[in-house]
Write an enzyme that holds these catalytic residues in place. Structure first.
Site, PDB file in Angstrom:
ATOM      1  N   ASP A 168       0.827  -1.207   0.000  1.00 60.31           N
ATOM      2  CA  ASP A 168       0.000   0.000   0.000  1.00 60.31           C
ATOM      3  C   ASP A 168       0.864   1.260   0.000  1.00 60.31           C
ATOM      4  O   ASP A 168       1.968   1.260   0.560  1.00 60.31           O
ATOM      5  CB  ASP A 168      -0.893  -0.029   1.257  1.00 60.31           C
ATOM      6  CG  ASP A 168      -2.064   0.927   1.147  1.00 60.31           C
ATOM      7  OD1 ASP A 168      -2.273   1.513   0.064  1.00 60.31           O
ATOM      8  OD2 ASP A 168      -2.776   1.101   2.153  1.00 60.31           O
ATOM      9  N   GLY A 169       0.337   2.314  -0.615  1.00 62.75           N
ATOM     10  CA  GLY A 169       0.994   3.622  -0.508  1.00 62.75           C
ATOM     11  C   GLY A 169       1.646   4.142  -1.782  1.00 62.75           C
ATOM     12  O   GLY A 169       2.335   5.165  -1.744  1.00 62.75           O
ATOM     13  N   GLY A 200       0.193   5.568  -4.293  1.00 62.72           N
ATOM     14  CA  GLY A 200      -0.416   6.863  -4.636  1.00 62.72           C
ATOM     15  C   GLY A 200       0.141   7.981  -3.771  1.00 62.72           C
ATOM     16  O   GLY A 200       0.546   9.039  -4.276  1.00 62.72           O
ATOM     17  N   TRP A 231       2.938   7.995  -2.086  1.00 63.27           N
ATOM     18  CA  TRP A 231       4.377   8.155  -2.394  1.00 63.27           C
ATOM     19  C   TRP A 231       4.538   9.113  -3.567  1.00 63.27           C
ATOM     20  O   TRP A 231       5.361  10.029  -3.525  1.00 63.27           O
ATOM     21  CB  TRP A 231       4.972   6.781  -2.734  1.00 63.27           C
ATOM     22  CG  TRP A 231       6.429   6.782  -3.082  1.00 63.27           C
ATOM     23  CD1 TRP A 231       7.479   6.634  -2.226  1.00 63.27           C
ATOM     24  CD2 TRP A 231       7.003   6.928  -4.400  1.00 63.27           C
ATOM     25  NE1 TRP A 231       8.667   6.683  -2.920  1.00 63.27           N
ATOM     26  CE2 TRP A 231       8.403   6.859  -4.246  1.00 63.27           C
ATOM     27  CE3 TRP A 231       6.467   7.108  -5.677  1.00 63.27           C
ATOM     28  CZ2 TRP A 231       9.274   6.965  -5.333  1.00 63.27           C
ATOM     29  CZ3 TRP A 231       7.337   7.212  -6.756  1.00 63.27           C
ATOM     30  CH2 TRP A 231       8.728   7.140  -6.581  1.00 63.27           C
ATOM     31  N   HIS A 252       2.873   3.685  -9.105  1.00 67.38           N
ATOM     32  CA  HIS A 252       2.703   2.236  -9.296  1.00 67.38           C
ATOM     33  C   HIS A 252       3.949   1.620  -9.945  1.00 67.38           C
ATOM     34  O   HIS A 252       4.331   0.499  -9.627  1.00 67.38           O
ATOM     35  CB  HIS A 252       1.463   1.947 -10.150  1.00 67.38           C
ATOM     36  CG  HIS A 252       0.171   2.240  -9.421  1.00 67.38           C
ATOM     37  ND1 HIS A 252      -0.071   1.805  -8.143  1.00 67.38           N
ATOM     38  CD2 HIS A 252      -0.952   2.928  -9.801  1.00 67.38           C
ATOM     39  CE1 HIS A 252      -1.282   2.206  -7.754  1.00 67.38           C
ATOM     40  NE2 HIS A 252      -1.827   2.890  -8.737  1.00 67.38           N
ATOM     41  N   SER A 306      -7.237  -5.544  -6.349  1.00 69.53           N
ATOM     42  CA  SER A 306      -8.383  -6.155  -5.671  1.00 69.53           C
ATOM     43  C   SER A 306      -9.638  -6.061  -6.536  1.00 69.53           C
ATOM     44  O   SER A 306      -9.702  -5.258  -7.481  1.00 69.53           O
ATOM     45  CB  SER A 306      -8.634  -5.452  -4.328  1.00 69.53           C
ATOM     46  OG  SER A 306      -9.237  -4.196  -4.550  1.00 69.53           O
ATOM     47  N   GLU A 348     -12.121  -4.652  -5.725  1.00 70.04           N
ATOM     48  CA  GLU A 348     -12.667  -3.303  -5.504  1.00 70.04           C
ATOM     49  C   GLU A 348     -11.891  -2.241  -6.297  1.00 70.04           C
ATOM     50  O   GLU A 348     -12.382  -1.134  -6.508  1.00 70.04           O
ATOM     51  CB  GLU A 348     -12.611  -2.940  -4.006  1.00 70.04           C
ATOM     52  CG  GLU A 348     -13.623  -3.678  -3.136  1.00 70.04           C
ATOM     53  CD  GLU A 348     -13.296  -5.162  -2.936  1.00 70.04           C
ATOM     54  OE1 GLU A 348     -12.102  -5.496  -2.815  1.00 70.04           O
ATOM     55  OE2 GLU A 348     -14.232  -5.983  -2.933  1.00 70.04           O
ATOM     56  N   ASN A 349     -10.670  -2.592  -6.728  1.00 71.29           N
ATOM     57  CA  ASN A 349      -9.843  -1.591  -7.418  1.00 71.29           C
ATOM     58  C   ASN A 349     -10.401  -1.152  -8.771  1.00 71.29           C
ATOM     59  O   ASN A 349      -9.986  -0.133  -9.324  1.00 71.29           O
ATOM     60  CB  ASN A 349      -8.391  -2.096  -7.597  1.00 71.29           C
ATOM     61  CG  ASN A 349      -7.570  -2.048  -6.323  1.00 71.29           C
ATOM     62  OD1 ASN A 349      -6.662  -2.842  -6.138  1.00 71.29           O
ATOM     63  ND2 ASN A 349      -7.876  -1.110  -5.431  1.00 71.29           N
ATOM     64  N   ARG A 382     -11.524   2.507  -9.275  1.00 74.12           N
ATOM     65  CA  ARG A 382     -10.616   3.638  -9.512  1.00 74.12           C
ATOM     66  C   ARG A 382     -10.842   4.199 -10.912  1.00 74.12           C
ATOM     67  O   ARG A 382     -11.571   3.623 -11.708  1.00 74.12           O
ATOM     68  CB  ARG A 382      -9.173   3.181  -9.335  1.00 74.12           C
ATOM     69  CG  ARG A 382      -8.927   2.747  -7.905  1.00 74.12           C
ATOM     70  CD  ARG A 382      -7.477   2.603  -7.606  1.00 74.12           C
ATOM     71  NE  ARG A 382      -7.327   2.301  -6.182  1.00 74.12           N
ATOM     72  CZ  ARG A 382      -6.189   2.324  -5.532  1.00 74.12           C
ATOM     73  NH1 ARG A 382      -5.080   2.636  -6.151  1.00 74.12           N
ATOM     74  NH2 ARG A 382      -6.139   2.036  -4.246  1.00 74.12           N
TER      75      ARG A 382
END
Ligand code: FPP
Length: 235
Positions: free
Chosen positions: A15-16, A18, A20, A32, A60, A62-63, A66
Site C-alpha cells: 500500500d501507498g 499513490g 508516495w 505504481h 483487488s 474493488e480496485n 478507480r
C-alpha cells in the site's frame, strides 16, 4: 543469519504507491511503477532469504472503482511485469501463480498469466503468488458455488465438508497459509485479502510507503516475526 526464523509464507499488502507519488509531485502511474520496482527488489530478497511462498496483493476486486486511466495504467504495468517474468524465467526457479478471478481480466493479460504459470509449473524455488482481481469474499463465494454444484450432482454430502476440504476449493489450494502478513503505508486493515488463510498469521505493519519498503525493512519484519510466539489458540 543467526536466530532468524524465516517464515515459510509471507503475504504482503503493498500500500501507498499513490501517496508516495503525491508526496513527490509525481503521477500515480509513476507511483505504481515505483511499486513494481520495489516488488522486484523485495521478491529477490525474499528468495535469497529462503522464503518458500511470497503472496502479493496487486489488484483487488474493488480496485475497478478507480479511474479508468489508473485501471488502464495498472493493467499495462501488470502486462509488462508478466512479460519480464516470462523473459527471465529461464534464469531463476520461481514458480508463478495468480490467484483471483482471472477470467475478469483483459484477455491478453489472461493469456500472459496462463503462459507464465505453465512455463514455471515444474519449478521448485520460491512460489510467487500474485493476487490480481482478487477479493476474499469473491474467492469464498466462488468456492461455495462450486461446492453447491458438486453436492447437487451427488459428488459428496454436506456432512463430508471439513475445513481442509473447503480450503481445497479456494484459489490457494495446496498453498500453506501465510505465517506473516506485512502491510505498508500505515494502514491497519485487511482490505478483503486472504480472509480465510490469514486466520492465524502474524501481522506486521510498516509506516513506509510501498515504493520505499527496502530489503532492510523486510529483514526488520522477519526479525520481529522471529521474536513472536505463535500459539494457534493453545497456551
Ligand atoms: C496500493 O497503493 C497499491 C495498489 C492498488 C496496486 C499495487 C500494485 C503494485 C505495487 C504494482 C506492482 C505490482 C505488480 C504485480 C507488477 P495505492 O495506490 O492504493 O496507494 P495510496 O493508498 O497511497 O493511494
Amino acid at each position: 543469519m543467526e536466530n532468524l526464523n524465516v517464515p515459510q509464507h509471507i503475504a504482503i499488502i503493498m500500500d501507498g504507491n499513490g501517496r508516495w507519488a503525491k508526496n513527490k509531485n509525481l503521477s500515480v502511474k509513476l507511483g505504481h511503477k515505483a511499486g513494481a520496482d520495489a516488488l522486484k527488489k523485495i521478491s529477490r530478497t525474499a528468495y535469497d532469504l529462503g522464503v518458500k511462498y511470497l503472496s502479493v496483493y496487486a489488484f483487488s476486486t474493488e480496485n475497478w472503482k478507480r479511474s479508468d486511466s489508473e485501471v488502464k495504467d495498472l493493467m499495462q504495468l501488470f502486462s509488462n511485469y508478466f512479460d519480464a517474468l516470462t523473459k527471465n524465467c529461464g534464469k531463476n526457479d520461481l514458480k508463478v501463480k495468480c490467484i483471483g478471478n482471472i477470467f475478469g481480466l483483459p484477455e491478453d493479460l489472461q493469456k500472459k498469466i496462463s503462459k507464465i504459470e505453465e512455463m514455471t509449473k515444474d519449478k521448485d524455488g520460491m512460489n510467487f503468488i500474485i493476487a490480481i482481481n482478487y477479493g476474499a469474499h469473491d474467492e469464498i463465494l466462488r468456492a461455495v458455488k462450486n461446492i453447491c454444484n458438486q453436492v447437487l450432482t451427488n459428488k459428496f454430502l454436506p456432512s463430508q465438508l471439513t475445513e481442509d476440504f473447503f480450503a481445497s476449493f479456494l484459489d490457494t489450494k495446496n498453498i500453506p497459509n501465510p505465517d506473516l502478513l506485512i502491510r505498508t503505508a500505515g494502514e491497519m486493515r485487511l482490505s478483503n485479502f486472504l480472509l480465510w488463510q490469514l486466520a492465524y498469521s502474524e501481522f506486521y505493519f510498516s509506516d513506509k510507503f510501498w515504493p520505499d519498503f527496502s530489503e532492510q525493512d523486510l529483514l526488520d519484519a522477519i526479525k520481529n516475526f522471529s521474536a513472536r510466539k505463535r500459539r494457534f489458540g493453545t497456551r
